[in-house]
Design an enzyme around this catalytic site. Structure first.
Site, PDB file in Angstrom:
ATOM      1  N   HIS A 120       0.915  -1.203   0.035  1.00 57.28           N
ATOM      2  CA  HIS A 120       0.127  -0.110  -0.055  1.00 57.28           C
ATOM      3  C   HIS A 120       0.743   1.327  -0.020  1.00 57.28           C
ATOM      4  CE1 HIS A 120      -3.664  -2.489   1.820  1.00 57.28           C
ATOM      5  NE2 HIS A 120      -3.491  -2.607   0.499  1.00 57.28           N
ATOM      6  N   CYS A 151       8.742  21.467  -9.860  1.00 57.52           N
ATOM      7  CA  CYS A 151       8.189  21.642 -10.971  1.00 57.52           C
ATOM      8  C   CYS A 151       6.847  22.333 -10.768  1.00 57.52           C
ATOM      9  CB  CYS A 151       7.761  20.173 -11.797  1.00 57.52           C
ATOM     10  SG  CYS A 151       6.329  19.503 -11.190  1.00 57.52           S
TER      11      CYS A 151
HETATM   12  P1  OAD Z   1      -7.153  -3.310  10.154  1.00 55.92           P
HETATM   13  O1  OAD Z   1      -7.448  -1.875  11.162  1.00 55.92           O
HETATM   14  O2  OAD Z   1      -8.332  -3.375   9.415  1.00 55.92           O
HETATM   15  O3  OAD Z   1      -7.031  -4.444  11.090  1.00 55.92           O
HETATM   16  C1  OAD Z   1      -6.335  -4.498  12.242  1.00 55.92           C
HETATM   17  C2  OAD Z   1      -6.155  -5.878  12.913  1.00 55.92           C
HETATM   18  O4  OAD Z   1      -5.055  -6.082  13.883  1.00 55.92           O
HETATM   19  C3  OAD Z   1      -7.456  -6.317  13.570  1.00 55.92           C
HETATM   20  O5  OAD Z   1      -7.999  -7.478  13.096  1.00 55.92           O
HETATM   21  C4  OAD Z   1      -7.063  -6.278  15.160  1.00 55.92           C
HETATM   22  O6  OAD Z   1      -7.610  -7.298  15.599  1.00 55.92           O
HETATM   23  C5  OAD Z   1      -5.433  -6.711  14.947  1.00 55.92           C
HETATM   24  N1  OAD Z   1      -4.577  -6.253  16.123  1.00 55.92           N
HETATM   25  C6  OAD Z   1      -4.807  -5.144  16.887  1.00 55.92           C
HETATM   26  N2  OAD Z   1      -3.854  -4.764  17.629  1.00 55.92           N
HETATM   27  C7  OAD Z   1      -3.312  -6.110  17.409  1.00 55.92           C
HETATM   28  C8  OAD Z   1      -1.962  -6.570  18.245  1.00 55.92           C
HETATM   29  N3  OAD Z   1      -1.433  -5.866  19.262  1.00 55.92           N
HETATM   30  N4  OAD Z   1      -1.462  -7.778  17.849  1.00 55.92           N
HETATM   31  C9  OAD Z   1      -2.162  -8.680  16.831  1.00 55.92           C
HETATM   32  N5  OAD Z   1      -3.215  -8.109  16.127  1.00 55.92           N
HETATM   33  C10 OAD Z   1      -3.706  -7.020  16.388  1.00 55.92           C
HETATM   34  O7  OAD Z   1      -5.882  -3.117   9.674  1.00 55.92           O
HETATM   35  P2  OAD Z   1      -5.463  -3.610   8.383  1.00 55.92           P
HETATM   36  O8  OAD Z   1      -5.822  -5.215   7.999  1.00 55.92           O
HETATM   37  O9  OAD Z   1      -3.985  -3.560   8.106  1.00 55.92           O
HETATM   38  O10 OAD Z   1      -5.266   0.365   3.357  1.00 55.92           O
HETATM   39  O11 OAD Z   1      -6.087  -2.908   7.123  1.00 55.92           O
HETATM   40  C11 OAD Z   1      -5.858  -3.148   5.673  1.00 55.92           C
HETATM   41  C12 OAD Z   1      -5.930  -2.005   4.878  1.00 55.92           C
HETATM   42  O12 OAD Z   1      -7.248  -1.028   5.248  1.00 55.92           O
HETATM   43  C13 OAD Z   1      -4.731  -0.823   5.371  1.00 55.92           C
HETATM   44  O13 OAD Z   1      -3.416  -1.030   4.721  1.00 55.92           O
HETATM   45  C14 OAD Z   1      -5.395   0.519   4.899  1.00 55.92           C
HETATM   46  C15 OAD Z   1      -6.902   0.246   5.275  1.00 55.92           C
HETATM   47  O14 OAD Z   1      -7.712   1.167   4.815  1.00 55.92           O
HETATM   48  C16 OAD Z   1      -4.789   1.501   2.687  1.00 55.92           C
HETATM   49  O15 OAD Z   1      -4.597   2.425   3.391  1.00 55.92           O
HETATM   50  C17 OAD Z   1      -4.931   1.251   1.248  1.00 55.92           C
END
Ligand code: OAD
Length: 242
Positions: A120, A151
């Protein structure tokens, strides 16, 4: 449960030639970087369509940049946690290791991971909407919002917004690694955003053991070999300890 599962994963890791880790916002949560979904998540306070789409940026680049400037400041004040560091250890001890991240925070780089496939993009890279030039920039806060290229064009964060395609090169490398892996770790992601969320399934279909580490069960949990509930910063160091 957890002890036996942890031991099993340790054995799988020890035997594997190619290990892949896919990380999401949860791996940086213990560093104090906000996650997106769930309690306290960024998408509970903000609408993605106001801040993370090309249309939002075209409408109001300053507003979008204020949010990114704030996020950059949050990340700059954070430090990598034991989960990031455990993946550095795993990279060093594995014969073949690929780190794929959905995170734009750069904490894997700061922890010392050498090769990171950033699906991303990167908060610290800026791209000119005029000439397309990319530059690394770690100024916090940015002096001018929106920042401008030499630019004259408006600079944007080199991240992937909703409605935008991922880099084909990065996605191909991530997919190839998934296909070739014997152990695929999925850490701290809700596994709801495509195409990242399909990488562990691709790995599983090609024979990898898929292991999830997350505080909660996710959409992916039912499709993993082992799903361990807990904090990445506590569990990962135990998985890679000698
Ligand atoms: P999310 O915020 O959707 O999910 C975070 C996950 O981390 C959840 O399932 C939590 O349960 C878990 N979590 C939280 N704290 C934790 C810890 N200490 N140890 C283990 N797990 C933990 O984030 P992403 O899945 O990364 O996209 O989201 C995907 C994408 O959605 C991001 O890259 C972003 C967002 O919109 C873009 O910016 C394009």
């Amino acid at each position: 449960m957890a002890m036996n599962q942890m031991e099993t994963v340790r054995q799988w890791l020890a035997k594997a030639d190619h290990v892949v880790a896919l990380t999401g916002a949860g791996i940086s949560a213990e560093s104090g970087v906000p996650i997106f979904r769930g309690a306290g998540g960024l998408w509970q306070q903000h609408r993605p369509e106001d801040l993370a789409t090309p249309e939002a940026f075209a409408r109001n680049p300053r507003l979008v940049w204020e949010w990114y400037d704030w996020r950059r400041a949050r990340v700059a004040a954070a430090v990598p946690n034991p989960a990031h560091l455990a993946l550095v250890t795993l990279e060093r001890s594995s014969s073949h290791f690929t780190l794929i991240t959905q995170n734009v925070d750069g904490l894997h780089d700061r922890a010392g991971s050498r090769h990171v496939l950033k699906l991303h993009g990167d908060l610290w890279q800026l791209r000119c909407t005029g000439c397309g030039n990319e530059s690394h920039n770690t100024d916090v806060p940015l002096l001018e919002l929106p920042p401008r290229c030499s630019c004259g064009g408006i600079l944007r964060p080199a991240v992937v917004w909703f409605g935008e395609a991922l880099s084909g090169k990065v996605l191909r490398a991530a997919s190839e690694a998934a296909v070739q892996s014997q152990v695929f770790l999925v850490i701290g992601t809700s596994a709801l955003v495509q195409p990242a969320a399909s990488l562990p399934l691709l790995a599983g279909q090609n024979g990898a053991r898929v292991v999830e580490i997350n505080r909660e069960r996710t959409a992916l949990s039912a499709h993993t070999d082992i799903s361990i509930c807990g904090a990445a910063g506590e569990l990962l160091p135990q998985l890679v300890a000698d």
